[in-house]
Design an enzyme around this catalytic site. Structure first.
Site, PDB file in Angstrom:
ATOM      1  N   ASP A 148       3.773  -1.615   5.871  1.00  0.00           N
ATOM      2  CA  ASP A 148       2.977  -2.298   6.895  1.00  0.00           C
ATOM      3  C   ASP A 148       3.471  -3.718   7.146  1.00  0.00           C
ATOM      4  O   ASP A 148       3.459  -4.199   8.289  1.00  0.00           O
ATOM      5  CB  ASP A 148       1.501  -2.334   6.487  1.00  0.00           C
TER       6      ASP A 148
ATOM      7  N   GLU B  33      -6.630  -1.374   7.895  1.00  0.00           N
ATOM      8  CA  GLU B  33      -7.808  -1.902   7.198  1.00  0.00           C
ATOM      9  C   GLU B  33      -7.967  -3.425   7.366  1.00  0.00           C
ATOM     10  O   GLU B  33      -9.007  -3.980   7.029  1.00  0.00           O
ATOM     11  CB  GLU B  33      -7.732  -1.553   5.701  1.00  0.00           C
TER      12      GLU B  33
ATOM     13  N   HIS C 278       2.635   4.538   0.837  1.00  0.00           N
ATOM     14  CA  HIS C 278       2.965   5.208   2.098  1.00  0.00           C
ATOM     15  C   HIS C 278       3.732   6.496   1.812  1.00  0.00           C
ATOM     16  O   HIS C 278       4.786   6.748   2.393  1.00  0.00           O
ATOM     17  CB  HIS C 278       3.786   4.278   3.003  1.00  0.00           C
TER      18      HIS C 278
ATOM     19  N   HIS D 184      -1.570  -3.219   9.424  1.00  0.00           N
ATOM     20  CA  HIS D 184      -2.355  -2.490   8.403  1.00  0.00           C
ATOM     21  C   HIS D 184      -3.755  -2.268   8.961  1.00  0.00           C
ATOM     22  O   HIS D 184      -4.516  -3.217   9.164  1.00  0.00           O
ATOM     23  CB  HIS D 184      -2.383  -3.325   7.117  1.00  0.00           C
TER      24      HIS D 184
ATOM     25  N   HIS E  47      -0.986   7.740   8.917  1.00  0.00           N
ATOM     26  CA  HIS E  47      -0.588   6.893   7.802  1.00  0.00           C
ATOM     27  C   HIS E  47       0.583   7.549   7.085  1.00  0.00           C
ATOM     28  O   HIS E  47       0.456   8.648   6.598  1.00  0.00           O
ATOM     29  CB  HIS E  47      -1.753   6.692   6.830  1.00  0.00           C
TER      30      HIS E  47
ATOM     31  N   GLU F 276       0.849  -1.199   0.000  1.00  0.00           N
ATOM     32  CA  GLU F 276       0.000   0.000   0.000  1.00  0.00           C
ATOM     33  C   GLU F 276       0.880   1.244   0.000  1.00  0.00           C
ATOM     34  O   GLU F 276       1.896   1.305   0.703  1.00  0.00           O
ATOM     35  CB  GLU F 276      -0.853  -0.011   1.271  1.00  0.00           C
TER      36      GLU F 276
ATOM     37  N   GLU G  16       4.783   5.828  11.732  1.00  0.00           N
ATOM     38  CA  GLU G  16       5.310   4.826  10.808  1.00  0.00           C
ATOM     39  C   GLU G  16       6.695   5.224  10.276  1.00  0.00           C
ATOM     40  O   GLU G  16       7.580   4.382  10.126  1.00  0.00           O
ATOM     41  CB  GLU G  16       4.348   4.604   9.639  1.00  0.00           C
TER      42      GLU G  16
END
Lengths: 269, 269, 269, 269, 269, 269
Positions: free
Chosen positions: D44, D121, D35, D119, D174, D33, D179
């Protein structure tokens, strides 16, 4: 091997049939299900296949391989799942099977398809399989699929001849006069008339209950007596079914637009 | 909110009901489907819920939340998918929904369940959902599930009173005399008697075809006239259905073993 | 029966609404889940339905039948699966249910849909159901679907009024002040204020564990006290939610393009 | 290759670990995904793997192969599906994947499992996968599964040190400070601090809309600035997470029965 | 972290690669499966990843995250499911996983994809996943997917050098000379040459039986001896595989139309 | 109709067979797939059925209805999906079909089952269907299922007689000498020896590519010439297959425990 069977054709022959136009493919659907001590487990598959062949002869149709396993037998229509040999599919397995076969046939241009059902419990799972295949193909597709339960083509006139003492209804016509007579006509060697149990019609409650109740069903698996069955009655029904189903199929696929006229309906029965 | 509705009970009250023993849970199943210009889209859900409530009153039952969406409408029984507002589930979605609800209720000890169906097209997907839940629970479970299509409890005697000119068959009883009368009894404000179309009974072919044929169905969506519908007929049927379904449910769950005796069947109708 | 409910409309009335343009359909989603000794099992369905109706009144929307069963209750947000009456769906069953309903509504031209969620655990399965329906419809479709968890529209200002001693967070707001107040406003007869347990807020670990741990959850099922709940607070929240959700829905569907401007975001909350 | 990685062990070594007792298997779950321009697509998966390894070192755990693909990115938590490289699974695919892996590990006696999620989601699909595996194993199984979103173990104290100007909430974290700092600690070569965009925190509506709205999200994919990220903050968080997650895992699996005491909860955070 | 790994790229870098054109994405697929006492459980994933990286270097390809879990180990090709650590997916779970990953990559314009398989049992489920993704994308898509079992690129010439005493067939090449040599080349630290069992090739029946028969398989899990394995043989095979697979990939995607010429086939092996 | 066919037995006869003990049920699995201009589309189903019947005669087995549709044809083993008449199932549809049939047979006590496969592409989906049925039945079940690809029983000795000029490998044996000879033996009327194309063996790349490449495959659909096919070779193979498969089945089911002895393996081939 019947010359109208798709499984007997080479791909070149099948291609030729598609290219000649108006090819109609029939998919017989049956079950592996008890049919009393006098009829074989494959009765529904044998009858749907035999009728599909008879119809195919009339309309130059092609008979795809039979779907030989069907949905779970219910006590009130097929005796239920407890009889040894009754070997059934989950609903969604049957849905996906029919969906795939219809979509695959249509993918190659066979867009006039008849799903010919010989097992009462299959009807709604075949319906959903067809609905999904039609959706898969998209709105631009020319695919049209007829779903036929063959017994729905028996008219009151025919039923009166087959059941001179009164028709007990299709619900109890499992391994009874209709199926036994048709088997005696199409597959006499597979019928043991001497083993037909002499039972009164079963009376069922107005509901169903699960787990299924074996005690609702006669030990023989027969829901009403087949004693009155004869090969002659089978021939009578077979001839009628062949002609009327063949006519309906041709009319449906040839004269689709005319179908909208309501006065055209009666003739199709 | 009806005091018998499971959704109106606190978990403490529901637990008490389970502990008191013999709790029977009814799951009404309907659809969101056209019912002509005079009945609402929710008719099948409203009627199955109303009848479930009436039955629950008789037997101290509990009515779980209604499954308000159902399987795809078919032209010959519901008018078909082309009417605006007809909003349907795929077959497997409905199967899984019922499977989950039955299994979950049983997980907590509610092992006497009635799936009360008000939408003709639901029947076989409810059947499979129940069959799978029963299989999930295993052979040691005491779970028993009745599946009731309420109209199957209408006797010839009742039908003769409701249809003095002859019963056209349940196939055409969509948005017609039976449903309209029951709605006039249970939900009079939702019925527009003035908008009932005066149509002759539709004649359908003996088969189905896909994609569905809108031209087979009257523009109104009504398959036979509801002109003869009255709240009185609705009351008559509602009273009969309530009594006979309640009796069948009690007998089935109380006297399971006695059901095996075939002479006990007729009394259950 | 509410006149904005889709289930109360005839198909002709629904068709008219679609043809008038700008029809917005709201799908309330709840659960059958314990909500302490003072609130009914159907609380999430009742609240999402009530709020959907309130919003629909503001925007001339249409409320589709409620999806009354939801995803499995989790200890930290709903108390967990062990409470009698908590009756839940598998994740994929809920996904397919929503996928079907959204796709079916869109198939007939209802392309402005609001999925209004009242059960915390539903969120991601609703999301996937919507994502799949959008994919099914294809990139040419005009379908737009909003997914609303109603509590997300409560502003800090409102929360400060409802929780003068500090907001414990939505995580613990199960069967607590927010839900109890809203139920006291919308369904006062279904709330037993006298049975509200007086419990301190539960402290949970930072993780989850399976099989679920009933011992993490107070025996009452309440995660923080609802003692401070009042119908007045419910009215305050209901009024705020109705106005802000209605405004967001209208803005979203009317002014889609303007939404890209980042300074338009705050006003929607 | 890390010596704690299950993929690096021979089956003989793994068997020995199971036979020694108390083997704990951690399954890192990530995503592919976007980032932002400064972090890699695999962030992630890399972080959940790194933290799982750190924890495993503390507790002699075993790290199963990382599930490197995750559920669909959402605009408000991950930027959305429109960024090139964001490569996601359907919800049910992820459910079945986790269900299989957990059930298979348990089949061979690994009954202490930690699903370590990186992650956002993924959470609910992991939950359902675990719930189904637990159901598959049956009530006699000793299988216990913890599901950990690692960020939930960050205490207010730690957050205050990492975000001296105030924590914007995990929703916007995010590709931001948390992160980026953790990546700068664990994988410094994969971080391009020079490319961190300087953006204000995004303001999102209180709802979601589908098809997803790319215009809601900054072109960079970053939801709040990572400018304040440092490897030191990463080390601080990594150390804290390792210690607290390791402690929670040990306590959970060693002292299961004691967990019921509510005063044991706070210590686990 | 390898610079060709998709998980190490930022979305901006990945986007650039797609825009530069001709981007080829490789998806390594392995398993978590016993490989004797001398090789790690992750062997199939490690080898498919290593070969994918080697190939990617030659063709400027991009290596997507490895699918680290595979289909159930079979006695005759992988020793079977009874070895501790063998952790497998159901067939449909793997199908859906690959379907999603391929479709997602294609959705963003990566239409040249290589699924590089290192686990014998995966082949047909990868095939179906790819077939479904291709169908999902529709006939207008430019997506082309190669499925490569790497060992199929070993020519008779190479096999003669690796197996001077005769090649026992790929069926028995589980944890044997080929895999051990390749691991000794790519991951020498993960190979324990001292633990290689000295076993004669297993003789299997011509059929399979279920439940699987552990007694068919040597206790070590090795189907034929790896004693002759060396890093040099590994280097020889790795070099050959890298060159020939890279050449095949480039040729396939560059010269698609020329592939039809049958005389071009041999050169690709 | 063959007297060994399950579909020809009544349930009473089938029950008797089960009660006599040691009943072995064979399920032939085929496909509807092009087999060149000289063999019919149903070749795989016809051959698996014929061999199942021959074997059943030897061991008093029972032949269940043939599964006549199979997995998608692949260019390198079956010519591919582009030939008219090739009508295939999705992988999961076939998995569920076999799972249901095996589980249903076992439910009624038929716990010695042989899945006899005649279509190369079916193998792994049959495997998964069987694995799932075995899992469904639970560890207490006595169910044992053999999966037989009949050609695996052809020994080097037999192959040397059938292919005096060298065996090209099963990969190219589609519609070639083996299948044509067997069809000439079992179904001579369905073979058109005059239409056998004279083609050199096809050379395929070492990989597969999707969408499938029709240009890889000769226009006839034949992968290597069947010119050398004769009914005599068919009889030779049929006799050998019947004897060796029958022996393997009897030995497997009678002497299960002895199978563990590795020196018993060779005799089974």
């Amino acid at each position: 091997m019947h010359p109208l069977m798709m499984g007997s054709l080479s791909w070149v022959e099948y291609q030729q049939r598609l290219q000649d136009g108006n090819a109609i493919v029939l998919i017989p659907c049956g079950a592996l299900e008890q049919h009393g001590p006098h009829l074989p487990l494959g009765t529904d598959a044998l009858l749907s296949t035999a009728i599909a062949q008879s119809v195919a002869e009339q309309i130059s149709g092609i008979v795809a391989p039979t779907v030989s396993y069907g949905y779970k037998s219910q006590p009130k229509s097929g005796g239920g799942q407890h009889f040894p040999g009754t070997t059934s599919l989950d609903g969604n397995s049957l849905i996906q099977m029919i969906r795939d076969v219809v979509r695959e046939l249509a993918r190659q241009g066979a867009d006039q398809i008849v799903v010919l059902n010989g097992h009462y419990e299959n009807q709604w799972f075949l319906t959903e399989g067809i609905e999904l295949a039609v959706r898969d193909m998209g709105s631009a597709s020319k695919l049209r699929v007829m779903r036929v339960e063959y017994w729905e083509f028996l008219t009151e006139n025919i039923l009166a001849q087959v059941f001179p003492d009164g028709f007990p209804g299709f619900a109890l016509e499992h391994a009874a006069v209709m199926e036994t007579s048709l088997m005696a006509h199409y597959h006499p060697k597979l019928v043991r008339l001497d083993l037909i149990p002499d039972v009164p019609p079963v009376e069922f409650p107005a509901y169903d209950v699960y787990p299924q109740r074996p005690e609702w069903v006669p030990a023989s698996g027969v829901l009403s007596s087949a004693k009155a069955a004869t090969a002659e009655k089978g021939a009578l029904m077979a001839d009628h079914l062949t002609r009327t189903i063949a006519a309906a199929v041709q009319r449906e696929f040839q004269l689709s637009s005319a179908l909208a006229a309501s006065n055209g309906m009666a003739a199709l029965r």
